[in-house]
Design a protein around this motif. Sequence first.
Motif, mmCIF file in Angstrom:
data_model
loop_
_atom_site.group_PDB
_atom_site.id
_atom_site.type_symbol
_atom_site.label_atom_id
_atom_site.label_comp_id
_atom_site.label_asym_id
_atom_site.label_seq_id
_atom_site.Cartn_x
_atom_site.Cartn_y
_atom_site.Cartn_z
ATOM 1 N N CYS A 86 0.867 -1.332 -0.085
ATOM 2 C CA CYS A 86 -0.047 0.026 0.155
ATOM 3 C C CYS A 86 0.796 1.286 0.032
ATOM 4 N N GLU A 87 1.923 1.451 0.877
ATOM 5 C CA GLU A 87 2.618 2.348 0.816
ATOM 6 C C GLU A 87 3.628 2.797 -0.486
ATOM 7 N N ASN A 93 -3.925 8.237 -3.964
ATOM 8 C CA ASN A 93 -5.266 8.097 -2.819
ATOM 9 C C ASN A 93 -5.010 6.914 -1.945
ATOM 10 N N TYR A 95 -3.988 4.875 1.303
ATOM 11 C CA TYR A 95 -3.296 5.021 2.514
ATOM 12 C C TYR A 95 -3.496 3.739 3.350
ATOM 13 N N TRP A 96 -2.602 3.454 4.235
ATOM 14 C CA TRP A 96 -2.758 2.436 5.339
ATOM 15 C C TRP A 96 -3.543 2.597 6.446
ATOM 16 N N GLU A 97 -4.612 1.923 6.714
ATOM 17 C CA GLU A 97 -5.278 2.310 7.996
ATOM 18 C C GLU A 97 -4.744 1.132 8.929
ATOM 19 N N CYS A 103 -5.762 -1.233 3.319
ATOM 20 C CA CYS A 103 -5.438 -0.302 2.289
ATOM 21 C C CYS A 103 -6.636 0.582 1.895
ATOM 22 N N ASP A 105 -8.735 3.931 0.179
ATOM 23 C CA ASP A 105 -8.697 5.137 -0.709
ATOM 24 C C ASP A 105 -9.105 6.250 0.139
ATOM 25 N N ARG A 106 -8.422 7.393 -0.126
ATOM 26 C CA ARG A 106 -8.518 8.551 0.803
ATOM 27 C C ARG A 106 -9.806 9.360 0.467
ATOM 28 N N ARG A 107 -10.478 9.259 -0.824
ATOM 29 C CA ARG A 107 -11.446 9.812 -0.996
ATOM 30 C C ARG A 107 -13.055 9.012 -0.742
ATOM 31 N N THR A 108 -12.779 7.846 -1.023
ATOM 32 C CA THR A 108 -14.126 7.031 -0.842
ATOM 33 C C THR A 108 -13.823 6.302 0.555
ATOM 34 N N GLY A 109 -12.971 5.875 0.956
ATOM 35 C CA GLY A 109 -12.694 5.192 1.984
ATOM 36 C C GLY A 109 -13.014 3.519 1.881
#
Length: 114
Positions: A86-87, A93, A95-97, A103, A105-109
Amino acid sequence: MKKTSGILPVLLCAVMGCGTLAAIPAARAATQHIVIDNGDNALTKEEARERQQQWDETRSLRHKVNRRVEKEFDKADNAFDTRDKCEQSANLNAYWEPNTLRCLDRRTGCPVTP
């Protein structure tokens, strides 16, 4: 004088008797029994049987615990690999949660495949 000679043996017996009675518990407390055998008696056989039975009964539980530990290890190992992917992903977009170990998406989650 006869009374004195009659009392003396009674007192002597009482004193000797008390001394003997006082020594008996101490001797009884220090008594040790040593049993010498080849270790093959009914008690040791029964203890061995009970231990084997307990070992067999807990076998299923031990396997469950071992499977759970292995599952947790595999989960952490896969999360580590997924985090690295993921990194290093080309998707900006992604990101690692760390709480969900995914992993996203920043926009949709939504989960992203790196």
